[in-house]
Design an enzyme around this catalytic site. Structure first.
Site, PDB file in Angstrom:
ATOM      1  N   MET A  70      -8.664   3.414   8.866  1.00 28.08           N
ATOM      2  CA  MET A  70      -7.889   2.300   8.317  1.00 28.08           C
ATOM      3  C   MET A  70      -6.924   1.735   9.358  1.00 28.08           C
ATOM      4  SD  MET A  70      -7.271   3.571   4.377  1.00 28.08           S
ATOM      5  CE  MET A  70      -6.823   1.942   3.755  1.00 28.08           C
ATOM      6  N   ASP A  84       5.362  -5.283   6.063  1.00 26.53           N
ATOM      7  CA  ASP A  84       5.868  -6.620   6.360  1.00 26.53           C
ATOM      8  C   ASP A  84       5.914  -7.513   5.133  1.00 26.53           C
ATOM      9  OD1 ASP A  84       6.551  -6.381   9.002  1.00 26.53           O
ATOM     10  OD2 ASP A  84       4.611  -7.022   9.773  1.00 26.53           O
ATOM     11  N   ARG A 115      -5.864  -1.968   8.756  1.00 27.98           N
ATOM     12  CA  ARG A 115      -5.914  -3.432   8.578  1.00 27.98           C
ATOM     13  C   ARG A 115      -6.276  -4.104   9.902  1.00 27.98           C
ATOM     14  NH1 ARG A 115      -0.929  -5.903   5.506  1.00 27.98           N
ATOM     15  NH2 ARG A 115       0.196  -4.925   7.220  1.00 27.98           N
ATOM     16  N   ASP A 160       2.166  -0.816  11.783  1.00 26.66           N
ATOM     17  CA  ASP A 160       2.047  -2.152  12.358  1.00 26.66           C
ATOM     18  C   ASP A 160       3.287  -3.024  12.138  1.00 26.66           C
ATOM     19  OD1 ASP A 160       1.756  -2.436   9.626  1.00 26.66           O
ATOM     20  OD2 ASP A 160       0.024  -3.777   9.744  1.00 26.66           O
ATOM     21  N   ALA A 162      15.505  10.617  -0.935  1.00 26.70           N
ATOM     22  CA  ALA A 162      16.684  10.462  -0.077  1.00 26.70           C
ATOM     23  C   ALA A 162      17.587   9.341  -0.578  1.00 26.70           C
ATOM     24  CB  ALA A 162      16.237  10.179   1.355  1.00 26.70           C
ATOM     25  N   ALA A 193     -13.011  11.007  21.072  1.00 24.94           N
ATOM     26  CA  ALA A 193     -14.038   9.982  20.877  1.00 24.94           C
ATOM     27  C   ALA A 193     -14.525   9.450  22.217  1.00 24.94           C
ATOM     28  CB  ALA A 193     -13.483   8.839  20.035  1.00 24.94           C
ATOM     29  N   ASP A 218      -0.313   2.127   8.600  1.00 26.90           N
ATOM     30  CA  ASP A 218      -0.854   1.348   9.711  1.00 26.90           C
ATOM     31  C   ASP A 218       0.048   1.331  10.942  1.00 26.90           C
ATOM     32  OD1 ASP A 218      -2.875   0.677   7.900  1.00 26.90           O
ATOM     33  OD2 ASP A 218      -1.822  -1.127   7.250  1.00 26.90           O
ATOM     34  N   THR A 242       4.205   2.361   5.766  1.00 26.02           N
ATOM     35  CA  THR A 242       2.797   1.977   5.842  1.00 26.02           C
ATOM     36  C   THR A 242       2.077   2.902   6.810  1.00 26.02           C
ATOM     37  OG1 THR A 242       1.244   0.294   6.640  1.00 26.02           O
ATOM     38  CG2 THR A 242       3.464   0.200   7.522  1.00 26.02           C
ATOM     39  N   ARG A 284     -26.233  14.130  16.851  1.00 28.62           N
ATOM     40  CA  ARG A 284     -26.090  12.755  16.405  1.00 28.62           C
ATOM     41  C   ARG A 284     -24.898  12.056  17.065  1.00 28.62           C
ATOM     42  NH1 ARG A 284     -26.324  14.100  10.003  1.00 28.62           N
ATOM     43  NH2 ARG A 284     -28.589  14.164   9.715  1.00 28.62           N
ATOM     44  N   ARG A 310      -4.811   7.505   2.827  1.00 26.85           N
ATOM     45  CA  ARG A 310      -3.502   7.188   2.245  1.00 26.85           C
ATOM     46  C   ARG A 310      -2.887   8.381   1.521  1.00 26.85           C
ATOM     47  NH1 ARG A 310      -1.931   2.107   2.472  1.00 26.85           N
ATOM     48  NH2 ARG A 310      -3.418   0.368   2.456  1.00 26.85           N
ATOM     49  N   ARG A 359       0.959  -5.146  -5.798  1.00 22.46           N
ATOM     50  CA  ARG A 359       1.200  -6.412  -5.115  1.00 22.46           C
ATOM     51  C   ARG A 359       1.526  -7.459  -6.176  1.00 22.46           C
ATOM     52  NH1 ARG A 359      -0.281  -4.982  -0.045  1.00 22.46           N
ATOM     53  NH2 ARG A 359      -1.961  -3.448   0.132  1.00 22.46           N
ATOM     54  N   HIS A 375     -23.929  15.092  21.536  1.00 25.08           N
ATOM     55  CA  HIS A 375     -23.401  14.477  20.315  1.00 25.08           C
ATOM     56  C   HIS A 375     -22.183  13.641  20.683  1.00 25.08           C
ATOM     57  CE1 HIS A 375     -20.876  18.066  20.710  1.00 25.08           C
ATOM     58  NE2 HIS A 375     -19.978  17.426  19.983  1.00 25.08           N
ATOM     59  N   VAL A 377      -8.897   7.737   1.371  1.00 24.27           N
ATOM     60  CA  VAL A 377      -8.454   9.127   1.428  1.00 24.27           C
ATOM     61  C   VAL A 377      -7.358   9.291   2.474  1.00 24.27           C
ATOM     62  CG1 VAL A 377     -10.174   9.832   3.147  1.00 24.27           C
ATOM     63  CG2 VAL A 377      -9.285  11.511   1.525  1.00 24.27           C
ATOM     64  N   GLY A 394       0.813  -1.208   0.000  1.00 31.21           N
ATOM     65  CA  GLY A 394       0.000   0.000   0.000  1.00 31.21           C
ATOM     66  C   GLY A 394       0.847   1.260   0.000  1.00 31.21           C
TER      67      GLY A 394
END
Length: 320
Positions: free
Chosen positions: A169, A103, A171, A129, A22, A186, A127, A125, A162, A253, A72, A216, A251, A11
């Site tokens: 995102m 990874d 994963r 992770d 660089a 949150a 993520d 990435t 609301r 990313r 990929r 809300h 979005v 990704g």
């Protein structure tokens, strides 16, 4: 080494272009020729390779995405695919490769190193992770993008009283969700690393907080949890509060990388070239304890990343 190459795989992440820049300029400064491989390992197998110089990477440090494109490549998971990639390296005189990705990209770099082409992995990435490093290229930008979007959702949630249930995102990891949830205040953050009960941890909490006068609510849900539409429906049925689900999607990313991503990417890319210059492969660049370093790729892939439960508990405690 006289000639090295750089590719991006998996990704895309904001800051990848800064890392490419660089690598190219560090390689030139250290007396090497640098080539760019289009579309990751797929381009390496197909020989989709270009020469890069200092001007090739001008004016890309501020751009999201990757100028080398990414893809990929299932074929590279086979021995035949690896053999084709090695043959391409020999044809183009490539003696080492900087692989920017996650990874999955690291596993490809490991396989290529074992086949005789030294590779250095650079963590890229959104993520965050990758177990061997505390920070990955694109993470900060993605967090800021998610934060800005949730802030915009908060405006309409407040106006209509609301509850917004927002999927970010990541994963199977909850790092992006946790940081975004904290930054946006949150009321609940749901991540794969922590077991939760929707009634106890979300619905009852919203009911209790509503009694204090709050009208809300924001609930942040990690991609690995999913099901935001169903979560929003259950919240609305149980509380009577109109609830809407929003999936932020890809979005996150995109966009111009933040200062941190530009600087970290530049440091990572430079370190990778330093290693190749010394003839070292089968390593990954890391950031731990606020220091740039490197680690054996086997050790890196075998590590497990520990979720910061203290930070999660803090977020839960102050979201009242």
């Amino acid at each position: 080494m006289k000639t090295i190459a750089v590719l991006t795989s998996g990704g895309d992440a904001p800051g990848m272009n800064a890392a490419i820049r660089a690598v190219v300029r560090a390689g030139i400064a250290m007396g090497m020729n640098v080539k760019g491989i289009h579309r990751g390992y797929s381009g390496l197998i197909d020989g989709d390779i270009i020469d890069l110089d200092a001007r090739s990477v001008s004016d890309i440090i501020h751009c999201g995405g990757t100028m080398l494109y990414t893809a990929r490549c299932p074929e590279f998971k086979t021995q035949e695919g690896i053999d084709k990639a090695v043959a391409t390296c020999k044809k183009h005189g490539i003696e080492g490769i900087v692989v920017i990705g996650g990874d999955g990209s690291y596993r490809g770099a490991r396989d290529l190193s074992l086949a005789g082409v030294p590779c250095i992995g650079v963590p890229g990435t959104i993520d965050n992770d990758i177990s061997s490093t505390d920070y990955t290229i694109g993470y900060d930008t993605a967090m800021n993008t998610a934060m800005e979007m949730v802030d915009k959702l908060r405006d309409t949630s407040q106006s209509h009283e609301r509850c917004s249930v927002v999927e970010v995102m990541g994963r199977r990891a909850g790092y992006l969700a946790l940081q975004t949830g904290i930054a946006c205040g949150a009321v609940s953050i749901l991540v794969p690393e922590v077991e939760y009960d929707l009634d106890r941890d979300v619905i009852q909490k919203i009911k209790a907080i509503k009694k204090t006068g709050k009208k809300h609510f924001i609930v942040v849900v990690a991609e690995g949890i999913g099901g935001v539409e169903a979560i929003a429906d259950r919240i609305e049925q149980a509380t009577g509060i109109e609830s809407r689900a929003t999936i932020l999607g890809h979005v996150q990313r995109g966009g111009s990388p933040t200062v941190r991503d530009r600087v970290m990417a530049s440091q990572f890319g430079y370190r990778a070239v330093e290693l190749l210059k010394d003839g070292i492969g089968n390593r990954v660049v890391t950031f731990r304890e606020n220091k740039i370093g490197d680690q054996d790729i086997y050790e890196a892939l075998a590590m497990n990343k520990v979720f910061n439960i203290d930070e999660y508990n803090m977020a839960t405690a102050i979201s009242i």
